[in-house]
Design an enzyme around this catalytic site. Structure first.
Site, PDB file in Angstrom:
ATOM      1  N   LYS A  13       0.829  -1.224   0.000  1.00 20.71           N
ATOM      2  CA  LYS A  13       0.000   0.000   0.000  1.00 20.71           C
ATOM      3  C   LYS A  13       0.856   1.263   0.000  1.00 20.71           C
ATOM      4  O   LYS A  13       0.590   2.195  -0.760  1.00 20.71           O
ATOM      5  CB  LYS A  13      -0.909   0.034   1.235  1.00 20.71           C
ATOM      6  N   ARG A  88      -8.751   1.787   9.979  1.00 21.48           N
ATOM      7  CA  ARG A  88      -8.347   0.404  10.242  1.00 21.48           C
ATOM      8  C   ARG A  88      -9.526  -0.443  10.738  1.00 21.48           C
ATOM      9  O   ARG A  88      -9.429  -1.669  10.764  1.00 21.48           O
ATOM     10  CB  ARG A  88      -7.234   0.362  11.303  1.00 21.48           C
ATOM     11  N   ARG A 123      12.157 -10.398   4.113  1.00 26.99           N
ATOM     12  CA  ARG A 123      12.733  -9.044   4.181  1.00 26.99           C
ATOM     13  C   ARG A 123      13.888  -8.997   5.185  1.00 26.99           C
ATOM     14  O   ARG A 123      13.845  -9.633   6.236  1.00 26.99           O
ATOM     15  CB  ARG A 123      11.658  -8.016   4.576  1.00 26.99           C
ATOM     16  N   ARG A 156      13.871  -7.980  10.962  1.00 26.65           N
ATOM     17  CA  ARG A 156      13.170  -7.218  11.991  1.00 26.65           C
ATOM     18  C   ARG A 156      12.172  -8.125  12.712  1.00 26.65           C
ATOM     19  O   ARG A 156      11.640  -9.059  12.118  1.00 26.65           O
ATOM     20  CB  ARG A 156      12.400  -6.041  11.374  1.00 26.65           C
ATOM     21  N   ARG A 167      -0.230 -10.327  12.781  1.00 29.14           N
ATOM     22  CA  ARG A 167      -0.684  -9.093  12.129  1.00 29.14           C
ATOM     23  C   ARG A 167      -1.770  -9.391  11.094  1.00 29.14           C
ATOM     24  O   ARG A 167      -2.713  -8.626  10.930  1.00 29.14           O
ATOM     25  CB  ARG A 167       0.503  -8.385  11.475  1.00 29.14           C
TER      26      ARG A 167
END
Length: 210
Positions: A13, A88, A123, A156, A167
């Site tokens: 996004k 949200r 990542r 991370r 999440r």
């Protein structure tokens, strides 16, 4: 054009919002950025938000909505804006409605949980300079070593598989119902994620009729 970008965490996004902002000449409104700006400028609502954050509490929807509504009244939003990271929840969407904030289009980037997990768990980031990498899409030349500064490349906490799954669960429970909310208003457009950023942008532009 006044629009919202919806999609799971890691759906791209933020990247698409930046591209659309440049192509359409309208600002991207990130709730995180405007919250920090309101606090830095010491506006009344910014100071109220800071009081919650200083106590380690979540900033209430009412305060977030007020900060967003104030930001959308700025001159650069006159021709439109892209809202990223907000709303949200259904509660936030209803509060935006009550505040008189209307949208022309709500775009939802569709991507499978499996693809999100593969994308985010791959990542990596340099612990020294912050450069971003991906073990398959953009690997370092030497494993675990940053190409730019030679620092150690790490994963991370946010990108670890268990965190990503948590999440995604929150997204499906709290944010995904927004699709039906905006579908009922006749402003929702779904866009299937594509293999490349450029291809996803092309599909979005076609969906917007641009």
């Amino acid at each position: 054009m006044k629009m919202i970008l919806l999609g799971a965490p890691g759906a791209g996004k933020g990247t698409q919002a930046e591209i659309l902002s440049a192509k359409l000449g309208i600002p991207t409104i990130s709730t995180g950025n405007i919250l920090r700006a309101a606090i830095q400028d010491q506006t009344p609502v910014g100071l109220e938000a800071k009081s919650y954050m200083d106590e380690g509490k979540l900033v209430p929807d009412r305060v977030i909505i007020e900060i967003v509504a104030q930001r959308l009244q700025q001159p650069d939003c006159a021709k439109g804006f892209i809202l990223d990271g907000m709303p949200r929840t259904i509660g936030q969407a209803e509060a935006l409605d009550h505040a008189g904030v209307k949208f022309d289009r709500v775009l939802s980037i569709e991507i499978s949980d499996e693809e999100i997990e593969a994308r985010m768990s791959g990542r990596r980031v340099c612990s020294k300079c912050g450069a971003s990498y991906h073990i398959s899409a953009r690997p370092t030349k030497v494993e675990g070593v940053c190409d730019s500064c030679g620092g150690t490349v790490v994963q991370r906490e946010d990108d670890k598989p268990e965190t990503v799954r948590n999440r995604l669960t929150v997204y499906h429970e709290q944010t995904e119902p927004l699709k039906e909310f905006y579908q009922n208003k006749g402003v929702l457009t779904t866009v299937d994620n594509q293999p490349t950023i450029e291809a996803t942008t092309k599909v979005i532009m076609e969906a917007l009729g641009i």
